[in-house]
Scaffold this motif. Structure first.
Motif, PDB file in Angstrom:
ATOM      1  N   GLN A  36       0.911  -1.299  -0.080  1.00 12.62           N
ATOM      2  CA  GLN A  36       0.102   0.041   0.107  1.00 12.62           C
ATOM      3  C   GLN A  36       0.950   1.408  -0.055  1.00 12.62           C
ATOM      4  N   MET A  37       2.154   1.170   0.258  1.00 19.23           N
ATOM      5  CA  MET A  37       3.073   2.189   0.288  1.00 19.23           C
ATOM      6  C   MET A  37       3.179   2.710  -1.216  1.00 19.23           C
ATOM      7  N   GLN A  38       3.081   4.264  -1.332  1.00 22.61           N
ATOM      8  CA  GLN A  38       3.157   5.001  -2.345  1.00 22.61           C
ATOM      9  C   GLN A  38       3.690   6.447  -2.024  1.00 22.61           C
ATOM     10  N   PRO A  39       4.309   6.975  -2.946  1.00 21.10           N
ATOM     11  CA  PRO A  39       4.990   8.258  -2.713  1.00 21.10           C
ATOM     12  C   PRO A  39       4.071   9.103  -1.846  1.00 21.10           C
ATOM     13  N   GLY A  40       4.510   9.614  -0.951  1.00 23.51           N
ATOM     14  CA  GLY A  40       3.715  10.821   0.057  1.00 23.51           C
ATOM     15  C   GLY A  40       3.306  10.205   1.136  1.00 23.51           C
ATOM     16  N   THR A  41       3.238   8.748   1.324  1.00 21.44           N
ATOM     17  CA  THR A  41       2.874   7.992   2.603  1.00 21.44           C
ATOM     18  C   THR A  41       3.599   8.120   3.810  1.00 21.44           C
ATOM     19  N   GLY A  42       3.153   8.519   4.847  1.00 17.33           N
ATOM     20  CA  GLY A  42       4.108   8.316   6.106  1.00 17.33           C
ATOM     21  C   GLY A  42       4.304   7.125   6.610  1.00 17.33           C
ATOM     22  N   THR A  52       8.720  10.007   5.301  1.00 24.17           N
ATOM     23  CA  THR A  52       7.567   9.991   4.073  1.00 24.17           C
ATOM     24  C   THR A  52       8.272   9.022   2.941  1.00 24.17           C
ATOM     25  N   VAL A  53       7.347   8.460   2.385  1.00 21.52           N
ATOM     26  CA  VAL A  53       7.821   7.680   1.209  1.00 21.52           C
ATOM     27  C   VAL A  53       8.254   8.606   0.143  1.00 21.52           C
ATOM     28  N   LYS A  54       9.407   8.344  -0.576  1.00 24.25           N
ATOM     29  CA  LYS A  54       9.665   9.054  -1.759  1.00 24.25           C
ATOM     30  C   LYS A  54       9.495   8.367  -3.202  1.00 24.25           C
ATOM     31  N   GLU A  55       9.814   7.056  -2.991  1.00 29.57           N
ATOM     32  CA  GLU A  55       9.973   6.202  -4.011  1.00 29.57           C
ATOM     33  C   GLU A  55       9.858   4.798  -3.731  1.00 29.57           C
ATOM     34  N   VAL A  56       9.199   3.836  -4.510  1.00 29.84           N
ATOM     35  CA  VAL A  56       9.090   2.461  -4.167  1.00 29.84           C
ATOM     36  C   VAL A  56       9.395   1.725  -5.268  1.00 29.84           C
ATOM     37  N   THR A  57      10.510   0.645  -4.840  1.00 19.59           N
ATOM     38  CA  THR A  57      11.022  -0.101  -6.131  1.00 19.59           C
ATOM     39  C   THR A  57      10.389  -1.428  -5.492  1.00 19.59           C
ATOM     40  N   ASP A  58      10.875  -2.567  -6.239  1.00 20.00           N
ATOM     41  CA  ASP A  58      10.451  -4.104  -5.776  1.00 20.00           C
ATOM     42  C   ASP A  58      11.022  -4.237  -4.535  1.00 20.00           C
ATOM     43  N   ASP A  59      12.100  -4.147  -4.076  1.00 18.37           N
ATOM     44  CA  ASP A  59      12.806  -4.658  -2.790  1.00 18.37           C
ATOM     45  C   ASP A  59      13.258  -3.239  -1.836  1.00 18.37           C
ATOM     46  N   THR A  60      13.122  -1.954  -2.404  1.00 19.43           N
ATOM     47  CA  THR A  60      13.724  -0.899  -1.458  1.00 19.43           C
ATOM     48  C   THR A  60      12.532   0.054  -1.557  1.00 19.43           C
ATOM     49  N   LEU A  71      16.845   8.368   2.582  1.00 17.25           N
ATOM     50  CA  LEU A  71      17.440   7.349   3.165  1.00 17.25           C
ATOM     51  C   LEU A  71      16.829   5.883   2.192  1.00 17.25           C
ATOM     52  N   VAL A  72      17.747   4.938   2.015  1.00 16.43           N
ATOM     53  CA  VAL A  72      17.075   3.937   1.110  1.00 16.43           C
ATOM     54  C   VAL A  72      17.000   2.793   2.323  1.00 16.43           C
ATOM     55  N   PHE A  73      15.780   2.009   2.389  1.00 17.10           N
ATOM     56  CA  PHE A  73      15.561   1.145   3.322  1.00 17.10           C
ATOM     57  C   PHE A  73      15.014  -0.314   2.413  1.00 17.10           C
ATOM     58  N   ALA A  74      15.115  -1.198   3.204  1.00 24.33           N
ATOM     59  CA  ALA A  74      14.666  -2.537   2.416  1.00 24.33           C
ATOM     60  C   ALA A  74      13.006  -2.450   2.768  1.00 24.33           C
ATOM     61  N   LYS A  75      12.277  -2.976   2.128  1.00 25.88           N
ATOM     62  CA  LYS A  75      10.889  -2.918   2.226  1.00 25.88           C
ATOM     63  C   LYS A  75      10.456  -3.688   3.700  1.00 25.88           C
TER      64      LYS A  75
END
Length: 161
Positions: A36-42, A52-60, A71-75
């Motif tokens: 459900q994470m998308q850019p702009g989500t807290g 705040t989420v800026k970008e979502v990829t497959d694993d990060t 910051l880059v985090f693992a999902k």
């Protein structure tokens, strides 16, 4: 074979089934939440970082912890996806209840009511009096007793020479 002999094994297998089933449900719910994470989500990470989420990829996930701090985090490191209201309440201190309460500074220097100042002065004076009383009691405890000998030896002790 007797049914009583098999009963402990049946109970054990049933308990294992229920535990794995609930663990699978929790994993599925966490995966759905992360999807459900998308850019702009807290979000809150498992380490307690709010961002705040800026970008979502497959694993990060690219998170912005503060303006300009990315910051880059693992999902899997995302512990919770927060609603906008909850995120703003926690991070920015936005609270509907706070707007109803009167604002009082931490040092209370802007109190204009003389009675409030007098009460504070009286409370400080009584606290000082209590400290003085405790100090007098401590001084009395340090004083030697009147019947104790001055040389520090108990009655009946003689000098061994």
């Amino acid at each position: 074979m007797d049914i009583l002999t098999l009963l402990p094994f049946i109970v054990l297998i049933g308990a294992m089934f229920l535990m794995t089933r609930s663990a699978k449900k929790k994993q599925q719910a966490a995966a759905n939440m992360r999807d459900q994470m998308q850019p702009g989500t807290g979000v809150r990470t498992i380490g307690g970082l709010y961002a705040t989420v800026k970008e979502v990829t497959d694993d990060t996930v690219l998170l912005e912890a503060a303006p300009g701090v990315h910051l880059v985090f693992a999902k899997n490191a995302i512990g919770a996806v927060l609603t906008d209201e909850e995120y703003n309440r926690i991070v920015h201190g936005d609270d509907d209840l706070a707007s109803d309460a009167p604002a009082v500074p931490d040092d209370a220097s802007s109190l204009t009511d003389d009675a409030a100042g007098t009460d504070a002065d009286e409370a400080a004076a009584s606290a000082d009096d209590a400290k003085l009383d405790l100090g007098k009691k401590a001084d009395k405890a340090d004083e030697p007793k009147a019947d104790a000998p001055k040389d520090g030896k108990a009655d009946g002790e003689a000098d061994a020479k």
